[in-house]
Write an enzyme that holds these catalytic residues in place. Structure first.
Site, PDB file in Angstrom:
ATOM      1  CG  ASP A  52      -2.024   0.942   1.184  1.00  0.00           C
ATOM      2  OD1 ASP A  52      -2.220   1.530   0.116  1.00  0.00           O
ATOM      3  OD2 ASP A  52      -2.719   1.111   2.207  1.00  0.00           O
ATOM      4  CG  ASP A 145      -3.109   3.888  -3.285  1.00  0.00           C
ATOM      5  OD1 ASP A 145      -4.109   3.174  -3.457  1.00  0.00           O
ATOM      6  OD2 ASP A 145      -2.979   4.637  -2.311  1.00  0.00           O
ATOM      7  CD  GLU A 146      -5.546  -0.805  -1.258  1.00  0.00           C
ATOM      8  OE1 GLU A 146      -5.222  -1.564  -0.339  1.00  0.00           O
ATOM      9  OE2 GLU A 146      -6.553  -0.078  -1.210  1.00  0.00           O
TER      10      GLU A 146
END
Lengths: 434, 371
Positions: A52, A145-146
């Site tokens: 993350d 974003d993860e």
């Protein structure tokens, strides 16, 4: 397995800075002096990771403007917008994502507000995802974003166990991308995701099989995915607030009491999660939306915005060499009701002209005096770009408009997005409505 | 209602009506077939609110009456009964109809016949008859080009209209989806003069086509600008027409195409089929390169590979390269009745005309693809 044991000896520490191994009780790496040591008896046996990025949008803005580094930064839209990301400095003031902007600014009056630049974030997100795929093909993106990564069986490839590969990856991202990430490493997705959140930012947490049950026992039930506000309240009414209480109950009892979610509660409470990491498919849809400064209800106000959004969507489709055959219009009313309308086309398109015209037809049916706070347009049913917009016998005008759009694209490629536009989006004053 | 009927008779009638019934229905009664016993007939009727088909089968009516039962279930039961079976239907048991044949016994839930919707045809002022094979030919030649696009609903059917007057008058059928257009015509039947241009919806077209399989069939046609009714033997099909304006298709048919390519249809068809093997879904373009008496075909699929082939052709004009959707080429080749196909071309961006050498009353237009 033997491979991993060669690299890691039980009881040894992994230094997250020099990636060296040591046996120490001093709390610092004997090789480089770093305190960022990782020790866990199962470190060599865990392979499911959740990665993350830390305060992703804010971190990118800070990277690109070093003047922001020491300041509280909030990424979010305009006067009526909400916080989409707050940097860690802003978070110390109590600012968090999804908070209305006015509240955030009240809590942290000194914050620098930056309008989100989604294109830039998406580019960085893709860059990081590509780097992840160098580690393992099993990368399952959850958002920009993860992602989950399954590093099982990659020891021979990397000549290192997953833990060291991941620690090295965090360094590579910091060096090459200029932002930091947090890593959770465990034996399944549920626990890996929990782990990545334990030590943010720049964290690396491990949950091993041995402590899974005891670790979860202390946690609140809300940690289980799928347990939202309503389920939490229901469990609280029944006197259940900690996962440990679920652990002591029979699977059958939970299933009869709560239905299918009860079964999930039972399994997840014991840290059992059999979902595999599935390499992510590409995007399923491409869309763009915007919230207005003031609620709008007239077609004359909404259409220029719709046209601009259509151009954005078309540009992204063309950029990725994709086309889609279903146009989706999204509206949110002043009272926060969402309306989505869609229409399937005969052929896939990537033309702003066709996206806009279809969206306009859908929008016109919704214009009834209702005040809207948001409009969005998207394209789904994605397919390869070469299938887009075949010439039509009955609509030679569409062919002409397609050629005009190709000419506009050529101009924009040379002079930027504002190099040329259609009259509809050029009306004075209209530009600021977005 | 109490009737006895031969399996073959009710099966034939169910065959005619059951396809009208949609498999998924939000309105339960639309899943049912209306049975009406009267005189020496059992009448069956199915509808989807846009079309209805009625057929009658000879039966022994002990007690006249009517009811509705699930259409597809009744059809399946009758199909599974042995050849030559006698079937008795009896509604005296209240809410279910008893179907009995030999020692097999079924109870089917009924819905009241009074609730069964009627497609009120209204006044149908135009009336004429067409020999079945002629009407079927109009459908066969054009059906493949019907569009499924929701936005241009007026293309979701075959446009039928009469052109010219007196002895030279023609009844013409046209269908197009914007990529290809098919046109077929026949001498206008007596009584069709003054008929409005009508668009018959795709589903009705398919049903009419199936009712015309008997080469001896004669179709009695009655129509207004909103509805059409065809009586073919004992079957009566009534359908709504698409309420829209069919585009000015004449504009689309090129007149000045002067590059003429003549080739053997079978050779061409198998060559197109062969090279398009490398395009996984047959949707890709086949590039045709024309030069003096040869035709080269090429398909390029960056994901899997490429293919080329060459066949002899009669072509005297200047060299030309043009791309077509391989599937559309095959569709048209399937329509041609002659052994040779004639293409009239202009340039790689303009519509191409394809003539049937044996059937001068049929014509096809195909839009090229960019290659």
């Amino acid at each position: 397995m033997t491979d991993r044991k060669d690299h890691f000896v039980a009881g040894s520490c992994l230094c997250r800075d020099c990636l060296g191994e040591s046996r120490t009780d001093a709390g610092r790496c004997p090789n480089c002096g770093s305190p960022r040591l990782l020790a866990h008896p199962e470190l060599a046996d865990l392979a499911i990771a959740h990665i993350d990025c830390d305060a992703f949008y804010a971190a990118i803005e800070k990277r690109d403007d070093p003047g922001l580094a020491e300041k509280p930064v909030i990424i979010g839209g305009g006067r009526r917008g909400v916080v989409s990301t707050a940097c860690y400095i802003a978070r110390t003031f109590g600012v968090h994502s999804a908070m209305p902007m006015f509240k955030a600014l009240k809590a942290c009056p000194g914050a620098v507000v930056v309008r989100p630049n989604m294109e830039k974030y998406a580019t960085v997100g893709r860059q990081i995802r590509t780097m992840m795929r160098d580690l393992t093909p099993a990368v399952e993106p959850l958002s920009i974003d993860e992602a989950f990564l399954d590093l099982s069986g990659t020891d021979r490839l990397h000549h290192a166990p997953p833990a060291r590969v991941l620690a090295g990856f965090a360094q590579t991202v910091e060096r090459d991308v200029g932002i930091s990430i947090s890593i959770g490493l465990s034996h399944n997705k549920f626990l890996a995701k929990i782990a990545s959140d334990l030590d943010k930012p720049r964290g690396f947490s491990v949950i091993g099989r041995a402590e899974t049950r005891s670790f979860l026992a202390e946690q609140p039930v809300g940690l289980i995915w799928g347990v939202g506000k309503a389920m939490r309240a229901r469990l609280a009414r029944d006197g259940i607030t900690r996962i440990g209480q679920l652990q002591t109950m029979a699977e059958k009892t939970l299933a009869t009491r709560y239905g299918s979610i009860g079964l999930r509660l039972s399994r997840l409470s014991r840290g059992e999660d059999v979902r595999a990491v599935i390499a992510g498919q590409g995007a399923k849809s491409i869309s763009s939306e915007t919230t207005f400064f003031e609620d709008l209800s007239a077609a004359a106000d909404l259409l220029p915005i719709l046209r601009k959004l259509s151009e954005k969507v078309a540009a992204r489709l063309k950029d990725k060499d994709l086309a889609g055959n279903t146009i989706v219009l999204k509206l949110k009313t002043a009272s926060f009701q969402t309306r989505t309308r869609n229409l399937k086309l005969a052929d896939p398109t990537h033309l702003a002209d066709r996206i806009f015209r279809t969206g306009r037809d859908l929008l016109e049916r919704e214009i009834d005096g209702t005040r809207f706070r948001l409009i969005g347009i998207g394209v789904t049913g994605l397919t390869e770009g070469w299938r887009a917009d075949p010439d039509d016998l009955l609509d030679p005008e569409a062919t002409k408009r397609a050629r005009a759009e190709a000419a506009m694209d050529a101009i924009r490629a040379r002079f930027g997005r504002d190099g040329v536009g259609v009259g509809l989006t050029f009306a004075p004053g209209k530009d600021d409505k977005r | 209602m109490k009737v006895t009927i031969e399996r073959a008779n009710i099966l034939k009638a169910l065959n005619h009506v059951h396809r009208v019934v949609e498999r998924r229905n939000t309105i339960p009664i639309l899943g049912n077939v209306l049975l009406k016993a009267e005189g020496a007939d059992l009448a069956l009727k199915a509808t989807d609110l846009d079309m209805e088909i009625v057929d009658a089968a000879p039966a022994m009516v002990e007690q006249a009456g009517a009811t509705t039962v699930p259409a597809l279930m009744l059809y399946d039961i009758v199909r599974k009964l042995p050849d030559g079976a006698e079937i008795s239907l009896d509604t005296s048991e209240g809410s279910t109809m008893t179907l009995q044949s030999g020692r097999a016994r079924f109870s089917l839930q009924m819905l009241p016949d009074a609730d069964f919707p009627d497609l009120n045809a209204g006044d149908l002022p135009i009336s004429f008859t067409i020999p079945g094979p002629q009407l079927k030919r109009l459908i066969d030649r054009t059906q493949f080009a019907i569009s499924t696009e929701e936005t241009r609903y007026y293309l979701n059917g075959i446009f039928c209209h009469v052109i010219g007057e007196g002895d030279g008058a023609k009844l013409r059928a046209v269908a197009t989806d914007g990529h290809r257009l098919a046109k077929a015509e026949m001498d206008a039947p007596a009584g069709s003069a003054g008929m409005p241009g009508i668009i018959i919806p795709r589903k009705s077209v398919g049903e009419i086509q199936k009712l015309l399989e008997d080469p001896e069939a004669i179709a009695q046609v009655e129509l207004s600008d909103a509805k059409i009714r065809l009586t073919i033997g004992s079957v009566v099909l009534t359908s709504k027409l698409i309420d829209g304006t069919f585009p000015d298709y004449e504009r689309v048919i090129p007149a000045g195409n002067d590059k003429i390519l003549t080739l053997d249809k079978a050779t061409f068809k198998s060559a197109v089929d062969r090279v398009s093997t490398v395009s996984s879904d047959r949707g890709r373009a086949v590039k045709l390169s024309l030069s003096q008496d040869t035709l080269a075909l090429a398909v390029n699929n960056p994901d899997s590979g490429s293919a080329t082939d060459e066949i002899p052709a009669d072509y005297k004009a200047e060299p030309l390269e043009i791309g077509f959707n391989s599937r559309y080429l095959l569709d048209i080749a399937d329509q041609l009745t002659s052994d040779t196909a004639e293409f009239r071309l202009a340039d790689p961006g303009s519509p191409t005309l394809i003539h049937d050498q044996d059937d001068g009353d049929a014509l096809y237009v195909l839009m090229p693809m960019r290659v």
